[in-house]
Design a protein around this motif. Structure first.
Motif, short mmCIF file in Angstrom:
data_model
loop_
_atom_site.label_atom_id
_atom_site.label_comp_id
_atom_site.label_asym_id
_atom_site.label_seq_id
_atom_site.Cartn_x
_atom_site.Cartn_y
_atom_site.Cartn_z
N PRO A 174 22.08 22.60 39.87
CA PRO A 174 22.49 21.42 40.44
C PRO A 174 21.58 20.12 40.92
N LEU A 175 20.10 20.76 40.86
CA LEU A 175 19.17 19.67 41.49
C LEU A 175 19.13 18.70 40.46
N ALA A 176 18.81 19.13 39.07
CA ALA A 176 18.39 17.95 37.97
C ALA A 176 17.02 17.60 38.34
N LEU A 177 16.07 18.61 38.71
CA LEU A 177 14.63 18.24 38.91
C LEU A 177 13.81 19.24 38.44
N SER A 178 12.71 18.89 37.48
CA SER A 178 12.09 20.02 36.92
C SER A 178 10.75 19.36 36.52
N LEU A 179 10.11 20.19 35.94
CA LEU A 179 8.54 19.64 35.30
C LEU A 179 8.78 19.43 34.03
N ARG A 180 7.99 18.15 33.66
CA ARG A 180 8.12 17.82 32.11
C ARG A 180 7.39 18.68 31.27
N GLY A 181 6.31 19.52 31.85
CA GLY A 181 5.82 20.54 30.75
C GLY A 181 4.37 20.34 30.59
N ASP A 182 3.63 19.06 31.28
CA ASP A 182 2.47 18.69 30.64
C ASP A 182 1.72 18.82 32.07
N PHE A 183 0.51 18.16 31.98
CA PHE A 183 -0.30 17.93 33.00
C PHE A 183 -1.59 16.93 32.69
N VAL A 184 -1.97 16.12 33.67
CA VAL A 184 -2.84 15.05 33.21
C VAL A 184 -4.19 15.23 34.17
N ARG A 185 -5.27 15.30 33.35
CA ARG A 185 -6.48 15.45 34.18
C ARG A 185 -7.13 14.10 34.52
N ILE A 186 -7.32 13.99 35.98
CA ILE A 186 -7.72 12.98 36.61
C ILE A 186 -8.98 13.30 37.65
N GLY A 187 -9.67 12.41 38.02
CA GLY A 187 -10.48 12.53 38.81
C GLY A 187 -12.19 12.29 38.40
N SER A 188 -13.09 12.46 39.36
CA SER A 188 -14.55 12.42 38.90
C SER A 188 -15.14 13.39 37.99
N ALA A 189 -14.39 14.72 38.13
CA ALA A 189 -14.94 15.53 37.04
C ALA A 189 -14.56 15.37 35.69
N TYR A 190 -13.55 14.48 35.44
CA TYR A 190 -13.00 14.12 34.03
C TYR A 190 -13.60 12.81 33.64
N GLU A 191 -14.21 12.02 34.64
CA GLU A 191 -14.73 10.78 34.37
C GLU A 191 -16.45 10.57 34.34
N GLN A 192 -16.96 11.95 34.30
CA GLN A 192 -18.21 12.05 34.12
C GLN A 192 -19.09 11.48 35.27
N HIS A 193 -18.65 11.56 36.68
CA HIS A 193 -19.47 10.84 37.87
C HIS A 193 -19.46 11.60 38.85
N LYS A 194 -18.89 13.13 38.50
CA LYS A 194 -18.84 13.98 39.74
C LYS A 194 -20.31 14.72 40.11
#
Length: 507
Positions: free
Chosen positions: A141-161
């Motif tokens: 009954p909650l109608a809340l779930s995961l979309r099934g993907d994920f998005v990489r963010i942050g300095s590790a993926y922007e080459q300045h970690k």
């Protein structure tokens, strides 16, 4: 050098001229004695030649002495000037060497190790998200779930970690009931801190039977501050943590040969996935932590995320608010800058060094300013300042050869922003971005936001003073705080790289 050459040329010429003048003066005397007897003429010539030779020798000696003295004075002055220029160049070279060594030894990440870490994080998170989505799709009954993907963010993926590839950030988009509309809030004051650059609530529609149709969802995840039905970020975060924890058992069983995983959660903060690779699977034995951040998609690669708590107990109004995350827009801007800038551009290197110097200075500061120093000069503030300076151009000036000059420009620009107490959000209400970086309408029409509005004047003035001190004393700070007791342990060397070197030596 030019003064010495002029002295060398001038005095021999003067000597020659004086000798020639003496000869010309003696010539009329010789002509006047032409009518006398031959013996008297010879005697006069012999008598006149003696003073002529003495005068010429005396003038020649005087010219040599004066010329040597002048040349020595000019040479010493030029040598002092060259010594001053050489010492200045030596100081600049020493500063660049200290910064380059600091970046190479403590900040720069191995592309090989970082690539292995990101690949392993991607595989583990993909397994967990897939299992959480499958369990969320079961009827309920909650109608809340995961979309099934994920998005990489942050300095590790922007080459300045910097330092070690052991921390990652990942957005996990959720699927919500339709027709939830964002409601921007501008009347909250500075109490939400710098993370609340743009906050809004998600308002549920009041008519057309929506509350009755999604009543279980409304009762489970919505609150009603001031009589408005808003989606609670605190309740959604609590559900997200429990949902991932329930799915962790199945994922742990499937990944038992690769790694050991666990999930930790603090109240009001996103859960953290801890990954410890098995020694026979991943060559780079690094324990990794991944923040799994639940995100509400707005479209156009924009997301809403829960605001971090500002105290032990969040206010009821804050529990119903969401912050804007534009990480994908930042990654697009970084990609565009990489295409436009020289291949040897140093803009990301400048950001890494500035973050490293900020962390070094924090080790010698005392509370309460130590905590304020990290919040004022957060990585997001430093990155925004870098973007703003880069867009002023020209990008050709960011070549690797001008690393120290561009780093100093970034420090001075940030110093001016702190003194003026103004650093505007790069995307919200900014109409001066390049046309190649297309912004969603939601960002263009938003009101401009000052990232430093949450701090008072004395704090920003102190931060500006400490920033200048950190830059002026950078070689000293690097030397003092680069001792072993201040350094973090380096990750173990990669087994693949070690084996490859052994094979090369064996050949």
């Amino acid at each position: 050098m030019g003064a010495r050459l002029d002295a060398r040329v001038l005095w021999p010429l003067a000597t020659c001229l004086c000798t020639a003048l003496l000869c010309l003066c003696q010539a009329p005397r010789g002509r006047a004695a032409a009518g006398e007897e031959e013996e008297e003429e010879e005697g006069a010539a012999e008598a006149g030649s003696v003073p002529l030779l003495k005068g010429s020798a005396l003038l020649l000696l005087l010219a040599v002495l004066l010329g040597s003295l002048l040349a020595r004075c000019c040479g010493s002055a030029g040598g002092a000037q060259r010594h001053g220029a050489g010492s200045g160049w030596g100081a600049a070279a020493a500063r660049r060497g200290a910064l380059e060594g600091f970046h190479a030894r403590q900040l720069r990440l191995s592309p090989h190790v970082l690539g292995h870490s990101k690949a392993h994080v991607g595989r583990v998170v993909a397994e967990l998200v897939r299992a959480a989505k499958a369990q969320g799709l079961q009827p309920g009954p909650l109608a809340l779930s995961l979309r099934g993907d994920f998005v990489r963010i942050g300095s590790a993926y922007e080459q300045h970690k910097v330092r070690s590839p052991d921390c990652f950030d990942v957005l996990v988009p959720l699927r919500l009931p339709p027709r939830l509309e964002p409601e921007p809030r501008r009347d909250l004051g500075p109490g939400l801190g710098p993370g609340a650059a743009f906050v809004c609530g998600l308002r549920a529609p009041a008519g057309s039977g929506w509350p009755r149709r999604y009543r279980p969802f409304t009762e489970a995840f919505c609150v009603e501050p001031q009589g408005r039905c808003l989606l609670s970020s605190a309740l959604v975060l609590r559900w997200f943590q429990g949902h991932l924890q329930r799915c962790l058992g199945a994922v742990r069983y499937r990944l038992q040969e690769r790694c050991r995983i666990s999930l930790s959660a603090c109240p009001g903060r996103p859960p953290t996935l801890h990954i410890l690779p098995c020694s026979d699977y991943v060559c780079c034995h690094i324990s990794m932590a991944v923040r799994l951040i639940p995100a509400i998609p707005l479209g156009d690669a924009l997301y809403l995320t829960a605001l971090p708590p500002e105290g032990p107990q969040a206010a009821p109004v804050q529990e119903a608010l969401w912050g804007l995350n534009a990480s994908r827009q930042e990654q697009r801007l970084l990609s565009w800058l990489k295409e436009q800038a020289p291949a040897s551009s140093c803009h990301l290197k400048c950001l890494q060094i500035l973050k490293g110097l900020r962390d070094l200075r924090r080790q010698s500061l005392e509370e309460p300013f130590c905590s304020q120093w990290g919040r004022v000069l957060s990585s997001y503030v430093l990155k925004t300042a870098l973007f703003s300076l880069l867009l002023q151009g020209p990008l050709e000036a960011w070549d690797e050869r001008f690393l120290v000059e561009r780093l100093e420009d970034l420090v001075m620009y940030l110093r001016d922003c702190l003194r003026k107490q103004v650093l505007m959000h790069l995307f919200l209400g900014n109409t001066s971005l390049p046309e190649a970086v297309a912004l969603p309408r939601f960002l263009k029409e938003a009101a401009p936001v000052n990232l430093l509005a949450a701090f008072d004047g004395p704090t920003l003035d102190m931060a500006a003073f400490q920033l200048l001190y950190t830059w002026s004393q950078a070689p000293h700070l690097i030397r003092v705080y680069s001792r072993p007791r201040y350094l973090r342990p380096m990750p173990a060397p990669c087994r693949h790289v070690t084996e490859a070197r052994q094979e090369l030596h064996g050949e």
